[in-house]
Write an enzyme that holds these catalytic residues in place. Structure first.
Site, PDB file in Angstrom:
ATOM      1  CG  ASN A 132      -3.340   4.166   5.037  1.00 12.19           C
ATOM      2  OD1 ASN A 132      -3.521   3.262   4.216  1.00 12.19           O
ATOM      3  ND2 ASN A 132      -2.521   4.035   6.061  1.00 12.19           N
ATOM      4  CD  GLU A 178       0.444   1.701   6.962  1.00 10.07           C
ATOM      5  OE1 GLU A 178      -0.396   2.007   6.086  1.00 10.07           O
ATOM      6  OE2 GLU A 178       0.111   1.182   8.042  1.00 10.07           O
ATOM      7  CG  HIS A 197      -2.227   0.203   3.580  1.00  2.00           C
ATOM      8  ND1 HIS A 197      -2.203   0.107   4.946  1.00  2.00           N
ATOM      9  CD2 HIS A 197      -3.194  -0.680   3.182  1.00  2.00           C
ATOM     10  CE1 HIS A 197      -3.084  -0.774   5.359  1.00  2.00           C
ATOM     11  NE2 HIS A 197      -3.709  -1.271   4.295  1.00  2.00           N
TER      12      HIS A 197
END
Ligand code: PGA
Length: 246
Positions: A124, A131, A126
């Site tokens: 994602n 995050e 990160h």
């Protein structure tokens, strides 16, 4: 992976009291094995380095078998002459995790900042456990883990062991303060995140994209992780044989 191990090794040779920012996860396993082999082969001592890891799970004591403390102990610290007293990770079982995060920032500052920060990347986008939607100016703090991150890391928590929901992580701003960053990624799973990081807009939706604003970043990836990059031909023109640090 060899290239990343070489960069780390050269850093320690040039500056034996380097401050290294370390990472965990599957990607780093080979890197640490190669770094250890290089240090042995060249008789390089790590006794003067200081290390700061990116993150640790909230609630896990350092001795917990799945803590990042244990990971580092098993895969790097115990196999080298690193002085364990100058290796730092946030304490996951600190009575006040928020205070622990603030103290960790101070420790990094008091050590003079980080010379080289190793980074993996999540699917994602990160970095550390920052995050998507993390402030791009964030400092070390407590962060809630996304469902995707929990899924990706659950394999390391066998059986009925409950997976932590939060972590203490260096912030995006903390990472950006390091003097150099080395980001390593392998496999098709990471291709989309790498393309967003390198060629997408700088956005909190892909925290790694902030590295476009860092002055000294090396991205080390394999063919598969590079497969979604639009400008592959150009990168190959710039580095025809890949990254060569020798
Ligand atoms: P991995 O983790 O090396 O296990 O893929 C990287 C990350 O999530 O930062």
């Amino acid at each position: 992976m060899n290239a990343a191990a070489n960069i780390l090794h050269k850093q320690v040779q040039a500056k034996p009291d380097s401050v290294l920012g370390l990472a965990t996860g599957g990607t780093m396993l080979r890197l640490y094995a190669e770094f250890i082999a290089l240090c042995r082969q060249k008789s390089t001592t790590l006794s003067k380095i200081t290390t700061f890891n990116l993150d640790e799970y909230v609630g896990l004591a350092s001795v917990h078998p799945h803590s990042y403390h244990s990971y580092m102990q098993e895969h790097l610290f115990s196999k080298t002459d690193i002085d364990i007293n100058t290796t730092y990770l946030p304490r996951g079982d600190a009575p006040d995790p928020h205070q622990e995060a603030a103290s960790y920032e101070t420790l990094i500052k008091n050590a003079g900042g980080i010379d080289i920060q190793l980074l993996g990347i999540g699917k994602n986008g990160h970095i550390g456990f920052n995050e998507p939607s993390s402030s791009l100016a964030s400092r070390t703090r407590v962060k809630t883990l996304s469902v995707g991150t929990i899924e990706a890391n659950r394999q390391y928590f066998p059986g009925d062991c409950e997976f932590p929901k939060m972590a203490i992580t260096m912030g995006v701003g903390t990472i950006m303060n390091s003097r150099e960053c080395i980001l390593v990624a392998t496999g098709a799973d990471k291709a989309e995140a790498i393309a967003k990081m390198v060629e997408g807009p700088v956005t909190a939706s892909c925290p790694a994209s902030i590295l476009q604003f860092h002055q000294n970043v090396t991205v080390l990836i394999d063919e598969q992780a590079s497969s979604a990059l639009q400008m592959r031909a150009y990168y190959q023109q710039v580095h025809p044989r890949g990254y060569n640090n020798d």
